[in-house]
Design an enzyme around this catalytic site. Structure first.
Site, PDB file in Angstrom:
ATOM      1  CG  ASP A  31       8.776  34.716  47.071  1.00  0.00           C
ATOM      2  OD1 ASP A  31       8.769  33.688  45.871  1.00  0.00           O
ATOM      3  OD2 ASP A  31       7.845  35.026  47.636  1.00  0.00           O
ATOM      4  CG  HIS A  69      39.093  31.187  40.407  1.00  0.00           C
ATOM      5  ND1 HIS A  69      38.687  30.152  39.530  1.00  0.00           N
ATOM      6  CD2 HIS A  69      39.741  32.051  39.614  1.00  0.00           C
ATOM      7  CE1 HIS A  69      38.909  30.550  38.090  1.00  0.00           C
ATOM      8  NE2 HIS A  69      40.023  31.785  38.370  1.00  0.00           N
ATOM      9  CG  ASP A  72      41.646  39.142  39.812  1.00  0.00           C
ATOM     10  OD1 ASP A  72      41.013  40.011  39.016  1.00  0.00           O
ATOM     11  OD2 ASP A  72      41.742  38.082  39.305  1.00  0.00           O
ATOM     12  CG  ASP A 117      40.238  40.525  34.865  1.00  0.00           C
ATOM     13  OD1 ASP A 117      40.370  40.697  36.035  1.00  0.00           O
ATOM     14  OD2 ASP A 117      40.360  39.551  34.094  1.00  0.00           O
ATOM     15  CG  HIS A 159      47.311  31.830  36.160  1.00  0.00           C
ATOM     16  ND1 HIS A 159      47.665  32.852  35.572  1.00  0.00           N
ATOM     17  CD2 HIS A 159      47.370  32.046  37.521  1.00  0.00           C
ATOM     18  CE1 HIS A 159      47.841  33.731  36.387  1.00  0.00           C
ATOM     19  NE2 HIS A 159      47.863  33.138  37.555  1.00  0.00           N
ATOM     20  CG  HIS A 200      41.249  36.209  30.263  1.00  0.00           C
ATOM     21  ND1 HIS A 200      40.267  37.361  30.288  1.00  0.00           N
ATOM     22  CD2 HIS A 200      41.676  36.126  31.501  1.00  0.00           C
ATOM     23  CE1 HIS A 200      40.310  37.860  31.529  1.00  0.00           C
ATOM     24  NE2 HIS A 200      41.209  37.354  32.327  1.00  0.00           N
ATOM     25  CG  HIS A 249      37.524  34.440  31.512  1.00  0.00           C
ATOM     26  ND1 HIS A 249      37.599  33.360  32.336  1.00  0.00           N
ATOM     27  CD2 HIS A 249      38.321  35.246  31.988  1.00  0.00           C
ATOM     28  CE1 HIS A 249      38.553  33.304  33.342  1.00  0.00           C
ATOM     29  NE2 HIS A 249      38.747  34.680  33.461  1.00  0.00           N
ATOM     30  CD  GLU A 263      44.794  37.061  34.533  1.00  0.00           C
ATOM     31  OE1 GLU A 263      44.505  36.776  35.319  1.00  0.00           O
ATOM     32  OE2 GLU A 263      43.699  37.280  33.548  1.00  0.00           O
ATOM     33  CE1 TYR A 267      48.591  33.610  42.377  1.00  0.00           C
ATOM     34  CE2 TYR A 267      49.530  32.320  40.365  1.00  0.00           C
ATOM     35  CZ  TYR A 267      49.022  33.406  40.835  1.00  0.00           C
ATOM     36  OH  TYR A 267      48.171  34.325  39.966  1.00  0.00           O
ATOM     37  NE  ARG A 300      45.447  37.078  39.285  1.00  0.00           N
ATOM     38  CZ  ARG A 300      44.974  36.368  40.308  1.00  0.00           C
ATOM     39  NH1 ARG A 300      45.775  35.239  41.007  1.00  0.00           N
ATOM     40  NH2 ARG A 300      43.915  36.492  41.091  1.00  0.00           N
ATOM     41  CD  GLU A 351      43.786  40.265  35.376  1.00  0.00           C
ATOM     42  OE1 GLU A 351      43.349  40.315  36.698  1.00  0.00           O
ATOM     43  OE2 GLU A 351      43.026  39.527  34.444  1.00  0.00           O
TER      44      GLU A 351
HETATM   45  N1  GLY Z   1      39.484  37.646  37.412  1.00  0.00           N
HETATM   46  C1  GLY Z   1      39.374  36.584  36.469  1.00  0.00           C
HETATM   47  C2  GLY Z   1      40.787  36.500  35.747  1.00  0.00           C
HETATM   48  O1  GLY Z   1      41.614  37.205  36.412  1.00  0.00           O
HETATM   49  O2  GLY Z   1      40.731  35.865  34.892  1.00  0.00           O
HETATM   50 MN    MN Z   2      41.840  38.126  33.996  1.00  0.00          MN
HETATM   51 MN    MN Z   3      41.398  38.979  37.130  1.00  0.00          MN
END
Ligand code: GLY
Ligand code: MN
Ligand code: MN
Length: 442
Positions: free
Chosen positions: A37, A241, A258, A269, A348, A352, A359, A382, A386, A403, A405
């Site tokens: 529910d 992630h 992040d 972000d 990566h 973006h 994104h 970003e 790693y 990282r 960003e």
């Molecule tokens: N937190 C998602 C990214 O950095 O793309």
């Molecule tokens: Mn990002």
């Molecule tokens: Mn991010």
């Protein structure tokens, strides 16, 4: 807040693109079940929110250029005192017209009767094709209602066009009001990142930092995150992630966070990586400075007139050179870049689009070429590193994940860093983590 006139301008621009022979149909998001529910908090579909500002589930917007009786028709739930007693107030049919600028509004129960009459006479139908197969089926049900009447003079669409192709280009270019909201969202997130740095100490859990972040954002008016928060201490920072956020934070480790809030459907972000105990070790600082140099080189390329790939390429060059210097890669820089030798350590892209979706929408290439950056576009920068626990990596750098960003608005003459309020130079981070009242001195 997005003014009503902006929604009107967005619809007018879309109506113009569709042209007199076309019609566009756009569904709202549905409420979704979390378990039994219990529902997930409702989040309007960004396209629908962008064009209407209408906050309720299951609605349907129809845009019909040059229609005398009105170009914007909204189908929604009618008022219902009994349901509203349980679920909260509804805008209703009148409210859709008075508060959301619909020229006409109808109850959802009348869609199957009314919508085919709106489609009749149009040869091009724009809708989000293929996003939701049940919705695709409904669209063709409505179209078939018109086809069934062609012998009586009805005209059914014969061309179906993905609405995303024009709507997402519109969304890519942010207006003044959108930029103001994104600036505020980034400021709130920056404030929350600073707070997290100030209160972090060994022995806390990753979850405790997540909680501190959300508490600060919610208190500033941003109740929801733009995406699940990542807090990775030590080697967890190497999982891109990672969202378990369940481990303890150890003295001597770095922690990567992040996290970004969403404000009135606009995302921020931001990622920062900092020492749990407030002091970088020499190896951590060295690797961190390499990522920071890569980020600054990339930000330098985030200028109007540059192509989308230029910030990424700049970051990759700095990182590759750095990996050679650290003894992790060997060979010629250009060859290593061509062979993507950096990929085991930087897997990566450098950023973006950012907007209503974290994104965000908008093409990255046009006519086969990376697109040119223009004022009003917002993107993240970003880069990261790693480093795995392998012989290829000198011991002090093993299992470090870093990282950095930031959120960048392309302006007429360069860029504006929307997330500038959170420090990222190691000295500035250490100063922030030392000069505060929340952590006890080591
Ligand atoms: N937190 C998602 C990214 O950095 O793309
Ligand atoms: Mn990002
Ligand atoms: Mn991010």
């Amino acid at each position: 807040m997005i003014p009503a006139a902006d929604y009107q301008r967005r619809r007018r621009a879309l109506l113009h693109r569709i042209g007199a022979t076309g019609l566009a149909i756009l569904p709202a998001a549905h409420a979704t079940t979390r378990n039994r529910d219990v529902q997930h908090p409702f989040r309007q579909h960004s396209d629908f929110s962008y064009l209407t500002g209408f906050p309720e589930p299951d609605a349907l917007a129809v845009l019909i250029p040059k229609r005398k009786e009105g170009e914007f028709v909204l189908f929604c739930q009618p008022r219902d005192p009994e349901r509203e007693q349980w679920d909260g107030s509804r805008c209703g049919i009148e409210g859709a017209m008075t508060h959301f600028g619909a020229d006409q509004a109808h109850p959802l129960s009348e869609i199957d009767t009314i919508l085919p009459t709106l489609i009749d006479g149009k040869t091009q139908l724009y809708f989000p094709i293929g996003n939701d197969s049940l919705f695709d089926q409904r669209v063709f049900f409505w179209v078939n209602q018109v086809r069934d009447k062609v012998r009586t003079g009805a005209v059914a669409p014969n061309t179906f066009i993905h609405l995303d192709s024009i709507l997402h280009e519109q969304r890519l270019h942010k207006t003044k009001a959108e930029i103001a909201l994104m600036r505020r969202a980034a400021q709130i997130s920056a404030q929350a990142h600073c707070h997290v740095m100030r209160c972090c100490k060994p022995g806390m859990t990753e979850l405790a930092l997540e909680t501190e972040f959300h508490h600060t954002c919610a208190n500033a008016g941003a109740r929801f995150n733009a995406y699940p928060t990542i807090v990775g201490g030590g080697k967890n920072a190497c999982i891109l992630h990672y969202t378990a956020n369940s481990a303890l934070l150890h003295d001597g480790d770095l922690v990567l966070i992040d996290a970004g809030c969403e404000l009135q459907d606009y995302a921020s972000d931001i990622t920062r990586t900092f020492p749990v105990n407030g002091r970088f070790t020499p190896a951590q600082r060295e690797l961190y400075l390499l990522v920071l140099r890569a980020q600054l080189a990339a930000i330098d390329c985030a200028q109007p007139g540059k192509r989308w790939n230029e910030p990424h390429d700049a970051a990759v060059r700095v990182l590759t050179k750095g990996l050679i210097r650290l003894g992790i890669l060997s060979g010629k820089v250009n060859t290593l870049i061509k062979e993507e030798a950096y990929k085991p350590y930087y897997m990566h892209r450098t950023g973006h689009w950012l907007g209503m979706d974290v994104h965000d929408v908008g093409a990255y290439k046009q006519d086969g070429e990376w697109r040119i950056l223009e004022p009003g576009m917002v993107l993240t920068i970003e880069p990261g590193l790693y480093l795995p626990n392998t012989d290829a990596v000198p011991e002090p750098y093993r299992q470090l994940g870093i990282r950095i960003e930031d959120d960048i608005l392309i302006t007429k003459h360069g860029n504006e860093m929307l997330s500038a309020a959170v420090p990222k130079h190691p000295d500035a981070i250490e100063a922030l983590m030392t000069n505060h009242s929340l952590r006890t001195a080591p």
